[in-house]
Motif scaffolding. Structure first.
Motif, short mmCIF file in Angstrom:
data_model
loop_
_atom_site.label_atom_id
_atom_site.label_comp_id
_atom_site.label_asym_id
_atom_site.label_seq_id
_atom_site.Cartn_x
_atom_site.Cartn_y
_atom_site.Cartn_z
N VAL A 1 31.54 16.42 -1.96
CA VAL A 1 32.46 16.47 -3.10
C VAL A 1 32.04 17.53 -4.11
O VAL A 1 32.83 17.91 -4.97
CB VAL A 1 32.60 15.09 -3.78
CG1 VAL A 1 33.26 14.11 -2.83
CG2 VAL A 1 31.28 14.57 -4.29
N ASP A 2 30.80 18.02 -4.04
CA ASP A 2 30.34 19.14 -4.84
C ASP A 2 29.07 19.68 -4.22
O ASP A 2 28.33 18.95 -3.55
CB ASP A 2 30.09 18.72 -6.29
CG ASP A 2 30.05 19.90 -7.26
OD1 ASP A 2 30.42 21.02 -6.86
OD2 ASP A 2 29.65 19.70 -8.43
N PRO B 1 32.59 12.95 -8.71
CA PRO B 1 34.05 13.04 -8.55
C PRO B 1 34.78 12.06 -9.45
O PRO B 1 34.19 11.12 -9.99
CB PRO B 1 34.26 12.69 -7.08
CG PRO B 1 33.11 11.80 -6.75
CD PRO B 1 31.96 12.32 -7.55
N SER B 2 36.08 12.28 -9.60
CA SER B 2 36.89 11.37 -10.42
C SER B 2 37.42 10.20 -9.61
O SER B 2 37.81 9.19 -10.17
CB SER B 2 38.06 12.14 -11.04
OG SER B 2 38.86 12.70 -10.03
N SER B 3 37.39 10.30 -8.29
CA SER B 3 37.87 9.21 -7.44
C SER B 3 36.70 8.68 -6.62
O SER B 3 36.13 9.41 -5.80
CB SER B 3 38.97 9.71 -6.50
OG SER B 3 39.36 8.70 -5.62
N VAL B 4 36.34 7.42 -6.85
CA VAL B 4 35.14 6.87 -6.19
C VAL B 4 35.38 5.49 -5.61
O VAL B 4 34.45 4.76 -5.33
CB VAL B 4 33.95 6.79 -7.18
CG1 VAL B 4 33.53 8.17 -7.63
CG2 VAL B 4 34.26 5.90 -8.36
N SER C 1 33.39 4.02 -2.33
CA SER C 1 32.65 5.08 -1.67
C SER C 1 31.15 4.94 -1.89
O SER C 1 30.72 4.42 -2.92
CB SER C 1 33.11 6.45 -2.18
OG SER C 1 34.40 6.74 -1.74
N ASP D 1 29.91 12.24 -0.10
CA ASP D 1 30.61 10.96 0.02
C ASP D 1 30.48 10.50 1.46
O ASP D 1 31.12 11.06 2.37
CB ASP D 1 32.08 11.15 -0.37
CG ASP D 1 32.88 9.86 -0.34
OD1 ASP D 1 32.52 8.94 0.40
OD2 ASP D 1 33.89 9.80 -1.07
N THR E 1 28.78 17.75 -10.14
CA THR E 1 29.66 16.89 -10.92
C THR E 1 30.16 15.74 -10.06
O THR E 1 30.68 15.96 -8.96
CB THR E 1 30.86 17.68 -11.48
OG1 THR E 1 30.35 18.77 -12.26
CG2 THR E 1 31.75 16.80 -12.35
N ILE F 1 32.08 8.49 -13.24
CA ILE F 1 32.97 9.52 -12.71
C ILE F 1 32.96 10.73 -13.64
O ILE F 1 32.79 10.61 -14.86
CB ILE F 1 34.41 8.99 -12.51
CG1 ILE F 1 35.02 8.53 -13.83
CG2 ILE F 1 34.44 7.90 -11.46
CD1 ILE F 1 36.49 8.22 -13.75
N ASN F 2 33.08 11.90 -13.07
CA ASN F 2 33.11 13.18 -13.77
C ASN F 2 31.83 13.51 -14.55
O ASN F 2 31.80 14.47 -15.30
CB ASN F 2 34.32 13.27 -14.71
CG ASN F 2 35.61 13.23 -13.95
OD1 ASN F 2 35.74 13.83 -12.89
ND2 ASN F 2 36.59 12.49 -14.46
#
Length: 186
Positions: free
Chosen positions: A113-114, A137-140, A143, A106, A135, A78-79
């Protein structure tokens, strides 16, 4: 004619099955010949859809996309930055201004997401490299992700192609995200 003929057919994912065809040829003296042919189209997966991202209405393999980095199935946290390196080759017969867009997509939530994009002129018969940084994502949670690359070339005609690869984006077991801290006086 010159005694040659072409049969071109690209079946899509809805056309699996067996097909019995009969080809008939006639020469310039009126004589004919026939040849029965059986074609078997095996099952194909339905192509992925990408929500509101504008894909090609007609894909052209004359504008070739080679995703050089990352590789299919690469792992990211993540990130983490995803360094993308794409080579686009122009074989359409004319010089083009090519707009290349890359998406970290996603599939579970059906959203990008980017994304990043760049434009370059690519001469006929040549290729150019496009570099992007996306980048993760911080929430995965649960997914599935792909890197989607879309190339659109324009001059006298429009040419479009897209490719995608699967990526693994996971949270480490010990990674914790704190969204908010509230301090209250005693």
């Amino acid at each position: 004619g010159d005694g040659t003929g072409d049969f071109l057919w690209t079946p899509d994912y809805t056309q699996s099955g067996d097909y019995d065809l009969i080809f008939t040829a006639e020469d310039n003296q009126g004589f004919t010949g026939t040849e029965p042919v059986k074609i078997r189209v095996t099952n194909q997966e339905e192509p992925l859809s990408f929500g509101d991202i504008e894909l090609c209405s007609v894909k052209s393999n004359l504008l070739r996309i080679n995703i050089k980095n990352p590789d299919e199935g690469d792992d990211f946290k993540i990130n983490e930055d995803v360094e993308v390196e794409v080579e686009v080759e122009n074989d359409v017969g004319e010089n083009l201004k090519v707009d290349v867009k890359s998406y970290l997509y996603d599939l579970t939530d059906d959203k990008s997401v980017d994304d990043a994009n760049d434009k370059q002129n690519i001469d006929n018969g040549k290729e150019k490299q496009f570099d992007f940084t996306l980048t993760a994502p911080s929430s995965v949670e649960n997914s599935e992700f792909v890197l989607l690359v879309v190339a659109n070339g324009k001059k006298d005609n429009d040419y479009c192609n897209y490719e995608y690869i699967d990526l693994n984006i996971e949270r480490e077991e010990h990674d914790v995200t704190i969204d908010k801290i509230t301090a209250r006086p005693n």
